[in-house]
Design a protein around this motif. Structure first.
Motif, short mmCIF file in Angstrom:
data_model
loop_
_atom_site.label_atom_id
_atom_site.label_comp_id
_atom_site.label_asym_id
_atom_site.label_seq_id
_atom_site.Cartn_x
_atom_site.Cartn_y
_atom_site.Cartn_z
N VAL A 65 38.36 48.96 37.03
CA VAL A 65 37.07 48.44 37.45
C VAL A 65 36.64 47.20 38.91
O VAL A 65 36.64 47.50 39.83
N VAL A 66 38.34 46.54 39.03
CA VAL A 66 37.90 46.10 39.76
C VAL A 66 38.88 46.06 41.12
O VAL A 66 37.48 45.88 41.67
N GLY A 67 39.33 47.11 40.82
CA GLY A 67 40.48 48.16 42.50
C GLY A 67 39.44 48.97 42.71
O GLY A 67 39.22 48.71 44.11
N TYR A 87 34.09 42.51 35.08
CA TYR A 87 34.30 41.88 34.40
C TYR A 87 34.39 40.46 33.76
O TYR A 87 35.39 40.55 32.58
N LEU A 88 34.55 40.01 34.40
CA LEU A 88 34.28 38.66 33.27
C LEU A 88 33.49 38.00 32.92
O LEU A 88 32.99 38.08 31.52
N ILE A 89 32.24 39.15 32.79
CA ILE A 89 31.32 39.80 32.04
C ILE A 89 31.63 40.17 30.93
O ILE A 89 31.49 39.69 29.51
N LEU A 90 32.32 41.18 31.03
CA LEU A 90 32.89 42.17 29.36
C LEU A 90 34.25 41.49 28.73
O LEU A 90 34.99 42.16 27.84
N ARG A 91 35.05 41.17 29.34
CA ARG A 91 36.61 40.75 29.30
C ARG A 91 36.11 39.77 28.06
O ARG A 91 34.93 38.66 27.89
N PRO A 92 37.39 39.91 26.74
CA PRO A 92 37.16 39.11 25.88
C PRO A 92 37.54 37.66 26.12
O PRO A 92 37.55 37.23 26.79
#
Length: 195
Positions: free
Chosen positions: A52-54, A64-69
């Motif tokens: 996603v980031v790449g 990523y910041l929204i979905l990360r644990p």
């Protein structure tokens, strides 16, 4: 300034911008890898976060910041330890058999329902469980219990070695040098048979 110089400056600025964006892209991928590694053990989630980031670059970091644990593995471990400690404290806390409220281990009577919780040894003054017939601290039988009910072996187990040696009767020298032993139930039956 002529056009060639302006073209060279624009080319150098574009090269610096491209190098900066490439360094930013790589550093965000590296940061994402370190962050997801501290938050999840699942290899599929790690690979998806890196993709996603790449692929999406700055919008990918936002996703990523929204979905990360929300917690790291270390924080989850600490939280689990705290929960286990709280549960252990709750399980270890004694409760009154009469009203099931929490009591202290050194209480003799429940202050809520007045249920007797412990009894006091009349010899050493320490608290004993109600079901105990012998004080575990001094070896004294509980009140109301006949002294004869305690066997000699039990009494000898609660005496220090020095007292056993002092109270031991002088035994005649036995052939073979056998040491004195406390009488047991078989000896008592043997004496009754002889009489």
């Amino acid at each position: 300034m002529d056009t060639a110089t302006l073209g060279n400056l624009a080319l150098v600025a574009a090269a610096f911008a491209a190098a900066f964006l490439a360094a930013l892209w790589l550093s965000l991928i590296l940061w994402t890898y370190r962050d997801i590694r501290s938050r999840s053990r699942d290899p599929l989630i790690r690979i998806l976060a890196l993709l996603v980031v790449g692929v999406l670059f700055l919008p990918g970091v936002l996703i990523y910041l929204i979905l990360r644990p929300s917690r790291t593995l270390e924080e989850e471990y600490q939280r689990t330890l705290e929960e286990e400690a709280l549960l252990q404290n709750i399980e270890d806390t004694p409760v009154c058999p009469g009203c099931t409220r929490r009591i202290q281990p050194d209480w003799q009577i429940c202050p809520n329902c007045h249920t007797r919780l412990k009894k006091i040894c009349h010899h050493c003054g320490k608290l004993m469980e109600l079901s105990w017939n012998l004080c575990p601290y001094c070896g004294t039988p509980a009140p109301g219990m006949r002294r004869e009910a305690v066997s000699i072996e039990d009494a000898l187990q609660h005496l220090p070695l020095e007292e056993i040696e002092e109270n031991r009767p002088a035994s005649p020298s036995l052939s073979g040098g056998m040491p004195f032993s406390a009488p047991n139930a078989e000896d008592a039956e043997f004496r009754k048979d002889k009489e």
